[in-house]
Design an enzyme around this catalytic site. Structure first.
Site, PDB file in Angstrom:
ATOM      1  CG  ASN A   1     -17.103  -6.526   2.263  1.00  0.00           C
ATOM      2  OD1 ASN A   1     -17.209  -7.692   2.642  1.00  0.00           O
ATOM      3  ND2 ASN A   1     -16.575  -5.594   3.028  1.00  0.00           N
TER       4      ASN A   1
ATOM      5  CE  LYS B   1      -4.152   1.798   2.279  1.00  0.00           C
ATOM      6  NZ  LYS B   1      -5.229   1.474   3.246  1.00  0.00           N
TER       7      LYS B   1
ATOM      8  CB  SER C   1      -3.732   8.178   6.932  1.00  0.00           C
ATOM      9  OG  SER C   1      -4.872   7.904   6.163  1.00  0.00           O
TER      10      SER C   1
END
EC number: 6.3.3.3
Length: 232
Positions: free
Chosen positions: A180, A38, A42
């Site tokens: 999802n 990645k 954050s």
């Protein structure tokens, strides 16, 4: 040189990290050397020594069982739970496209399959001072095609349609869609699948229920989504 794919979401908190973990778990359990990457992460916590823990990397590592070190997973880790460009401004370490490419190239040389997860949705700003970097710039610079992760519920037709249209406009290949938070038997969600496939011309390749520990997709089909890496 390993094979590669990019996991992009329709937005924040749709389950990109969870789905990436399931993808890597299936590869690992079938004896395939697999890794996670990645560019910028954050919203992370600090260790007692003050160093930042790449939380998404920890989650994926624990879920998938891959042996990759956390240090390889993400070159830019931030504490503030905001967009990477703002976190970088607050914490004083901006993302460098070359830094992202170097880290990715190193992982791609070491592992056979690499799944790279995006930050937020496709229109995520990564760096806005001096040099402008958007998520799509990273995808293009690394020569990646995408799997799109979306919440299966209400609003997914709009979210998938807009994201797919933007990817097409930017000449970024979309290889498949994964839903999802899928509810089997839901008339609305079954219709969402049909509508998203019709709208985008791209198959919904898997549907993941809350709590699923495995990805309902054949190994051959999964491996077929990854593309050969080239020297960056």
């Amino acid at each position: 040189m390993g094979k590669k794919i990019f996991i992009v979401g329709t937005g924040t908190d749709v389950g990109k990290t969870y789905i990436t973990g399931l993808i890597l778990k299936k590869l690992k359990e079938n004896g395939i050397s697999a890794a996670y990457y990645k560019a910028a992460m954050s919203g992370n916590q600090r260790r007692q020594d003050g160093s930042l823990i790449p939380g998404d990397g920890v989650f994926v590592k624990n879920m998938s069982g891959i042996g990759q070190s956390l240090e390889e997973m993400c070159p830019y880790v931030y504490e503030a739970a905001v967009s990477p460009h703002l976190a970088a401004q607050l914490e004083g370490t901006s993302v460098s496209l070359e830094g992202v490419k170097e880290g990715f190239a190193s992982v791609l040389e070491k592992y056979d399959y690499v799944a790279m997860e995006g930050s937020g949705g496709i229109l995520c700003p990564i760096r806005m001072e001096k040099e402008e970097i958007w998520l799509e710039d990273i995808i293009k610079s690394l020569g990646l095609s995408c799997i799109l992760v979306a919440d299966a519920g209400l609003g997914v037709i709009n979210n998938v349609g807009l994201t797919a249209a933007y990817l097409k406009m930017r000449n970024i290949s979309l290889k498949g869609i994964i839903f999802n938070h899928y509810l089997p038997g839901s008339i609305m969600q079954e219709d969402n699948i049909r509508m998203c496939e019709s709208l985008t011309g791209t198959k919904v390749i898997a549907c993941v229920k809350d709590g699923d520990e495995n990805l309902n997709l054949s190994l051959d089909a999964l491996c077929g989504l990854f593309e050969e890496g080239k020297k960056l």
